[in-house]
Each structure stands twice: as structure tokens, then as C-alpha cells.
Write an enzyme that holds these catalytic residues in place. Sequence first.
Site, PDB file in Angstrom:
ATOM      1  N   LYS A  24       0.946  -1.045  -0.002  1.00 32.39           N
ATOM      2  CA  LYS A  24       0.001   0.044   0.021  1.00 32.39           C
ATOM      3  C   LYS A  24       0.768   1.176  -0.040  1.00 32.39           C
ATOM      4  O   LYS A  24       0.685   2.193  -0.707  1.00 32.39           O
ATOM      5  CB  LYS A  24      -1.010  -0.069   1.283  1.00 32.39           C
ATOM      6  CG  LYS A  24      -1.975   1.156   1.346  1.00 32.39           C
ATOM      7  CD  LYS A  24      -3.215   0.586   2.250  1.00 32.39           C
ATOM      8  CE  LYS A  24      -2.704   0.576   3.553  1.00 32.39           C
ATOM      9  NZ  LYS A  24      -2.414   1.581   4.248  1.00 32.39           N
ATOM     10  N   ARG A 101     -11.634   2.789   8.834  1.00 30.04           N
ATOM     11  CA  ARG A 101     -11.233   1.068   9.057  1.00 30.04           C
ATOM     12  C   ARG A 101     -12.522   0.577   9.057  1.00 30.04           C
ATOM     13  O   ARG A 101     -12.556  -0.432   8.920  1.00 30.04           O
ATOM     14  CB  ARG A 101     -10.478   0.823  10.188  1.00 30.04           C
ATOM     15  CG  ARG A 101      -8.992   1.606  10.055  1.00 30.04           C
ATOM     16  CD  ARG A 101      -8.124   1.250  11.135  1.00 30.04           C
ATOM     17  NE  ARG A 101      -6.623   1.769  11.187  1.00 30.04           N
ATOM     18  CZ  ARG A 101      -5.863   1.326  10.690  1.00 30.04           C
ATOM     19  NH1 ARG A 101      -5.931  -0.142  10.154  1.00 30.04           N
ATOM     20  NH2 ARG A 101      -4.571   1.688  10.764  1.00 30.04           N
ATOM     21  N   ARG A 135      12.098 -11.406   6.316  1.00 30.22           N
ATOM     22  CA  ARG A 135      12.658 -10.133   6.604  1.00 30.22           C
ATOM     23  C   ARG A 135      13.237 -10.554   8.031  1.00 30.22           C
ATOM     24  O   ARG A 135      12.504 -10.972   9.074  1.00 30.22           O
ATOM     25  CB  ARG A 135      11.703  -8.972   7.001  1.00 30.22           C
ATOM     26  CG  ARG A 135      12.195  -7.755   7.441  1.00 30.22           C
ATOM     27  CD  ARG A 135      10.932  -6.599   7.262  1.00 30.22           C
ATOM     28  NE  ARG A 135      10.052  -6.840   8.014  1.00 30.22           N
ATOM     29  CZ  ARG A 135       8.887  -6.217   7.592  1.00 30.22           C
ATOM     30  NH1 ARG A 135       8.832  -5.360   6.544  1.00 30.22           N
ATOM     31  NH2 ARG A 135       7.801  -6.444   8.341  1.00 30.22           N
ATOM     32  N   ARG A 168      11.860 -10.608  14.389  1.00 32.37           N
ATOM     33  CA  ARG A 168      10.688 -10.047  15.306  1.00 32.37           C
ATOM     34  C   ARG A 168       9.680 -10.814  15.116  1.00 32.37           C
ATOM     35  O   ARG A 168       8.910 -11.453  14.418  1.00 32.37           O
ATOM     36  CB  ARG A 168      10.303  -8.633  14.472  1.00 32.37           C
ATOM     37  CG  ARG A 168      11.483  -7.615  14.402  1.00 32.37           C
ATOM     38  CD  ARG A 168      10.852  -6.392  14.658  1.00 32.37           C
ATOM     39  NE  ARG A 168      10.080  -6.243  13.226  1.00 32.37           N
ATOM     40  CZ  ARG A 168       9.408  -5.201  12.597  1.00 32.37           C
ATOM     41  NH1 ARG A 168       9.747  -4.029  13.393  1.00 32.37           N
ATOM     42  NH2 ARG A 168       8.599  -5.325  11.762  1.00 32.37           N
ATOM     43  N   ARG A 179      -2.582 -11.476  11.867  1.00 34.29           N
ATOM     44  CA  ARG A 179      -2.722 -10.007  11.482  1.00 34.29           C
ATOM     45  C   ARG A 179      -3.516  -9.682  10.151  1.00 34.29           C
ATOM     46  O   ARG A 179      -4.512  -9.058  10.359  1.00 34.29           O
ATOM     47  CB  ARG A 179      -1.515  -9.550  11.455  1.00 34.29           C
ATOM     48  CG  ARG A 179      -1.417  -7.786  11.538  1.00 34.29           C
ATOM     49  CD  ARG A 179      -0.212  -7.299  11.736  1.00 34.29           C
ATOM     50  NE  ARG A 179       0.832  -7.280  11.026  1.00 34.29           N
ATOM     51  CZ  ARG A 179       1.737  -7.760  10.974  1.00 34.29           C
ATOM     52  NH1 ARG A 179       2.369  -8.381  12.441  1.00 34.29           N
ATOM     53  NH2 ARG A 179       2.952  -8.105  10.083  1.00 34.29           N
TER      54      ARG A 179
END
Length: 225
Positions: A24, A101, A135, A168, A179
Site C-alpha cells: 500500500k 477502517r 525479513r 521479530r 494479523r
Amino acid sequence: MTVASPQEENHFALMILGKPGGGKGTISGKILKDFPQFHHVSSGDLLRSHVRDGTKLGVEARKYMEKGALVPDELMIGLVMEEATPHLEKGKSLLLDGFPRTVGQAKALEDEVHVDMVINLDIPTETIVERIADRWIHEPSGRIYNYSYKPPKVYGKDDITGDDLTQRKDDQPETVRARLQQYDDVTSPLIEYYESNGVLKTFHGTMSDVIYPEVKDWLETFFEE
């Protein structure tokens, strides 16, 4: 204050929807480069800025955030419109990012400014999971590596220090999937709302460089009218 429609003022309000990690930000950056008439309004950036600067709205928002509660809709709309109104009055168009949202927020926002166009980026969940799971970071320095396009010279080791790289918790596949599922659960009714209003266009794909030309072509039709 209710802002006039684009037919009256020749400006538009564009909203962009997309899963976290779905490109995005990249698409928004390309839109702002090719369509300088848009002013970017990121609700997340605005909220952090107001809280950091201790503004009246920021102090009020912090009270909710410190309790782990959602910032009320009317407060978020106040933040967005305080930022947006001067630009609308100058004839600029808006690129709304991160707000609304929910359908409730969308209806409340409509009382202030009409959303003319909604871009919905539909990127497969597993594409995002793989992208984010690749990542890894060197925590002491903050250096970020990605095995897809920016791997370390030695697997699992920082290029500079040779220290072990870590991932992480937010980047671990199971956390990313949870998520993304939460995003889908919250956003599905919003997508249906804007679809029923006839202003939403969904773009499918896995790469921003492939998706964006379609987005650009679609936006250009509005400014040609």
C-alpha cells in the site's frame, strides 16, 4: 464543516485499502508522484504526530491509547479533517490512508467529505507472509535484511559485525497470518460498503510494479472527465 463535492470544487477524495505488508505504501508513493494534485493523509502518521507534539487532540487520543482502547471515531475524524480541510479549500484532492477502517467510520466521514474513489489492493495472504517472513534484523543496529531481495552475505549473520540475525515476533509467519486475518475480518464490511456505493475498484496481483499501471489508468479516467 462539510466540504463541497468534486463536481463543485473539482477535487476528489481517494481512499486506499490494502493488507499490512501488501504494498500500500509503495502504491501510494507512486500515486503521489504521478498525481501531484493529491495530498496524502495518513491517519496513523497524524495520530503519532499529534500525540508526540502534545496537541489538544493528541492529549485526548493518548488517554485512550494508554488504556489500550480504540481512539473514538469522532476524534479520528477531527484529526483527519483538521489536516485535510486547508488542502481541500485550496482545491487539492485527498489520498486517505488508514482511515476509515469500519463502516461506522466511513458513514461518519461521509458527513464531512465524500469519498469518490476507493482502491482495494487484493494481494494473496501467502505472498505477504512469505515477503515478511523473509525479513530478518540485526537488533543492535536496526539493519534489516530480506532473503528475497537483500540477503546478508553470510546466511543468518550481520554483514558488519557477524552477529546472529533475529526475526521479530511480528514477522513470524503465524503472527503475520493472524494479523492479516484480523484485517480481513475488519475490512470486509468496509469493502462491501464502498462496493455498494459504486466507488470501489479491486486490483489483484503480487507485485506493485505490475499492479500500479492498472491503478494509474483507472485514476486517469476520473481526471479526464
